[in-house]
Design a protein around this motif. Structure first.
Motif, PDB file in Angstrom:
ATOM      1  N   PHE A 109       0.850  -1.182   0.000  1.00 39.43           N
ATOM      2  CA  PHE A 109       0.000   0.000   0.000  1.00 39.43           C
ATOM      3  C   PHE A 109       0.885   1.231   0.000  1.00 39.43           C
ATOM      4  O   PHE A 109       1.926   1.252   0.667  1.00 39.43           O
ATOM      5  N   ASP A 110       0.486   2.250  -0.712  1.00 32.59           N
ATOM      6  CA  ASP A 110       1.192   3.528  -0.718  1.00 32.59           C
ATOM      7  C   ASP A 110       0.807   4.296   0.548  1.00 32.59           C
ATOM      8  O   ASP A 110      -0.367   4.629   0.727  1.00 32.59           O
ATOM      9  N   PRO A 111       1.761   4.595   1.429  1.00 33.00           N
ATOM     10  CA  PRO A 111       1.417   5.293   2.675  1.00 33.00           C
ATOM     11  C   PRO A 111       0.794   6.668   2.449  1.00 33.00           C
ATOM     12  O   PRO A 111       0.055   7.145   3.294  1.00 33.00           O
ATOM     13  N   THR A 112       1.061   7.278   1.294  1.00 30.88           N
ATOM     14  CA  THR A 112       0.503   8.617   1.052  1.00 30.88           C
ATOM     15  C   THR A 112      -0.984   8.576   0.714  1.00 30.88           C
ATOM     16  O   THR A 112      -1.652   9.604   0.772  1.00 30.88           O
ATOM     17  N   THR A 113      -1.498   7.403   0.352  1.00 28.80           N
ATOM     18  CA  THR A 113      -2.932   7.282   0.053  1.00 28.80           C
ATOM     19  C   THR A 113      -3.599   6.278   0.988  1.00 28.80           C
ATOM     20  O   THR A 113      -4.651   5.736   0.666  1.00 28.80           O
ATOM     21  N   SER A 114      -2.981   6.049   2.133  1.00 32.55           N
ATOM     22  CA  SER A 114      -3.507   5.068   3.084  1.00 32.55           C
ATOM     23  C   SER A 114      -3.790   5.729   4.428  1.00 32.55           C
ATOM     24  O   SER A 114      -3.248   6.778   4.754  1.00 32.55           O
ATOM     25  N   GLY A 115      -4.636   5.089   5.177  1.00 29.88           N
ATOM     26  CA  GLY A 115      -4.970   5.530   6.526  1.00 29.88           C
ATOM     27  C   GLY A 115      -5.295   4.313   7.369  1.00 29.88           C
ATOM     28  O   GLY A 115      -5.074   3.177   6.949  1.00 29.88           O
ATOM     29  N   LEU A 116      -5.817   4.557   8.548  1.00 25.31           N
ATOM     30  CA  LEU A 116      -6.125   3.488   9.479  1.00 25.31           C
ATOM     31  C   LEU A 116      -7.580   3.540   9.909  1.00 25.31           C
ATOM     32  O   LEU A 116      -8.164   4.616  10.028  1.00 25.31           O
ATOM     33  N   LEU A 117      -8.132   2.377  10.151  1.00 24.29           N
ATOM     34  CA  LEU A 117      -9.432   2.252  10.791  1.00 24.29           C
ATOM     35  C   LEU A 117      -9.179   1.536  12.107  1.00 24.29           C
ATOM     36  O   LEU A 117      -8.672   0.409  12.123  1.00 24.29           O
ATOM     37  N   LEU A 118      -9.501   2.188  13.206  1.00 19.59           N
ATOM     38  CA  LEU A 118      -9.342   1.584  14.518  1.00 19.59           C
ATOM     39  C   LEU A 118     -10.692   1.022  14.945  1.00 19.59           C
ATOM     40  O   LEU A 118     -11.695   1.752  14.980  1.00 19.59           O
ATOM     41  N   ILE A 119     -10.731  -0.264  15.245  1.00 18.73           N
ATOM     42  CA  ILE A 119     -11.980  -0.886  15.660  1.00 18.73           C
ATOM     43  C   ILE A 119     -12.294  -0.416  17.076  1.00 18.73           C
ATOM     44  O   ILE A 119     -11.466  -0.505  17.981  1.00 18.73           O
ATOM     45  N   ALA A 120     -13.503   0.110  17.229  1.00 23.93           N
ATOM     46  CA  ALA A 120     -13.930   0.687  18.505  1.00 23.93           C
ATOM     47  C   ALA A 120     -14.909  -0.238  19.219  1.00 23.93           C
ATOM     48  O   ALA A 120     -15.646  -1.001  18.590  1.00 23.93           O
ATOM     49  N   THR A 121     -14.885  -0.153  20.524  1.00 22.99           N
ATOM     50  CA  THR A 121     -15.838  -0.867  21.367  1.00 22.99           C
ATOM     51  C   THR A 121     -16.477   0.146  22.303  1.00 22.99           C
ATOM     52  O   THR A 121     -15.784   0.964  22.900  1.00 22.99           O
ATOM     53  N   MET A 122     -17.788   0.085  22.400  1.00 19.28           N
ATOM     54  CA  MET A 122     -18.532   0.960  23.300  1.00 19.28           C
ATOM     55  C   MET A 122     -19.179   0.094  24.373  1.00 19.28           C
ATOM     56  O   MET A 122     -19.815  -0.915  24.060  1.00 19.28           O
ATOM     57  N   ARG A 123     -18.985   0.499  25.628  1.00 16.59           N
ATOM     58  CA  ARG A 123     -19.586  -0.222  26.758  1.00 16.59           C
ATOM     59  C   ARG A 123     -20.117   0.789  27.760  1.00 16.59           C
ATOM     60  O   ARG A 123     -19.594   1.878  27.878  1.00 16.59           O
ATOM     61  N   ARG A 124     -21.117   0.376  28.503  1.00 16.50           N
ATOM     62  CA  ARG A 124     -21.615   1.205  29.603  1.00 16.50           C
ATOM     63  C   ARG A 124     -20.943   0.737  30.889  1.00 16.50           C
ATOM     64  O   ARG A 124     -20.852  -0.461  31.145  1.00 16.50           O
ATOM     65  N   ASP A 125     -20.476   1.707  31.675  1.00 15.05           N
ATOM     66  CA  ASP A 125     -19.891   1.343  32.957  1.00 15.05           C
ATOM     67  C   ASP A 125     -21.008   1.144  33.986  1.00 15.05           C
ATOM     68  O   ASP A 125     -22.194   1.238  33.667  1.00 15.05           O
TER      69      ASP A 125
END
Length: 167
Positions: A109-125
Motif C-alpha cells: 500500500f502507498d502510505p501517502t494514500t492510506s490511513g487506518l481504521l481503529l476498531i472501537a468498542t462501546m460499553r456502559r460502565d
C-alpha cells in the motif's frame, strides 16, 4: 476523541467520472438503515480477524449521527457483520509512523494514500456512562486509492487492544 481533539477524516478515492455514477444503496443493518455509496465500498481479501469469510465491506456514516467521528465498517455479504471504526490519518499520536509505513509496505500500500481504521468498542460502565476504547494492536490499514483494506497486528507492546477514548 481523535488525537489533539481534532476530527480526522479521509475518504476513499472517488473513481474518475466517465458515466453517471451508480446510485447509493440502502442497506438495513443492526445499526439501522445505512446509505452505501459505491465509492465507499472496499475489499478485504482476507477479511477481518475472525471473519475471514467476509471480504466485501463498505464504510458508512452512523445513522442519525452525521457529525460523528465514528463510521461503520459494514459487511456487504451479511448485514449482521459490522464494526464501529474510528478513521485515523497516518500521522496520529497513537500509531508510530514507522509501524504504519511497515504495515503499508507489507501489503504494498502507498502510505501517502492510506490511513487506518481503529476498531472501537462501546460499553456502559456501572454508572451507565458510555466508555469507548479502540484497538491499537490490530488496526485495519486502508488503501484509499485502490479501495483495499487489510488488518494488521503490531508486535510492539506499545499498542493495546483497549486504548481508552475520551468521548
Amino acid at each position: 476523541m481523535a488525537p489533539n481533539d481534532t476530527q480526522v477524516s479521509f475518504a476513499l478515492a472517488e473513481p474518475p467520472v466517465e458515466t453517471a455514477p451508480a446510485p447509493a444503496e440502502q442497506l438495513r443493518t443492526r445499526f439501522g438503515t445505512l446509505t452505501i455509496k459505491p465509492a465507499h465500498k472496499l475489499e478485504m481479501p482476507r477479511g477481518p480477524f475472525g471473519f475471514s469469510d467476509y471480504t466485501q465491506f463498505a464504510l458508512a456514516d452512523v445513522p442519525n449521527q452525521p457529525a460523528s467521528q465514528f463510521r461503520i465498517l459494514q459487511s456487504l455479504e451479511d448485514t449482521e457483520v459490522s464494526f464501529i471504526v474510528l478513521p485515523t490519518a497516518a500521522d496520529n499520536e497513537w500509531i508510530g509512523t514507522a509501524d504504519f509505513e511497515a504495515a503499508c509496505a507489507s501489503y504494498c500500500f502507498d502510505p501517502t494514500t492510506s490511513g487506518l481504521l481503529l476498531i472501537a468498542t462501546m460499553r456502559r460502565d456501572t454508572n451507565g456512562q458510555v466508555k469507548a476504547t479502540v484497538n491499537l494492536k490490530a488496526p485495519i490499514v486502508l488503501d484509499t486509492a485502490n479501495q483495499l483494506a487489510r488488518q494488521v497486528v503490531f508486535t510492539s507492546d506499545a499498542y493495546t487492544i483497549r486504548h481508552p477514548l475520551e468521548l
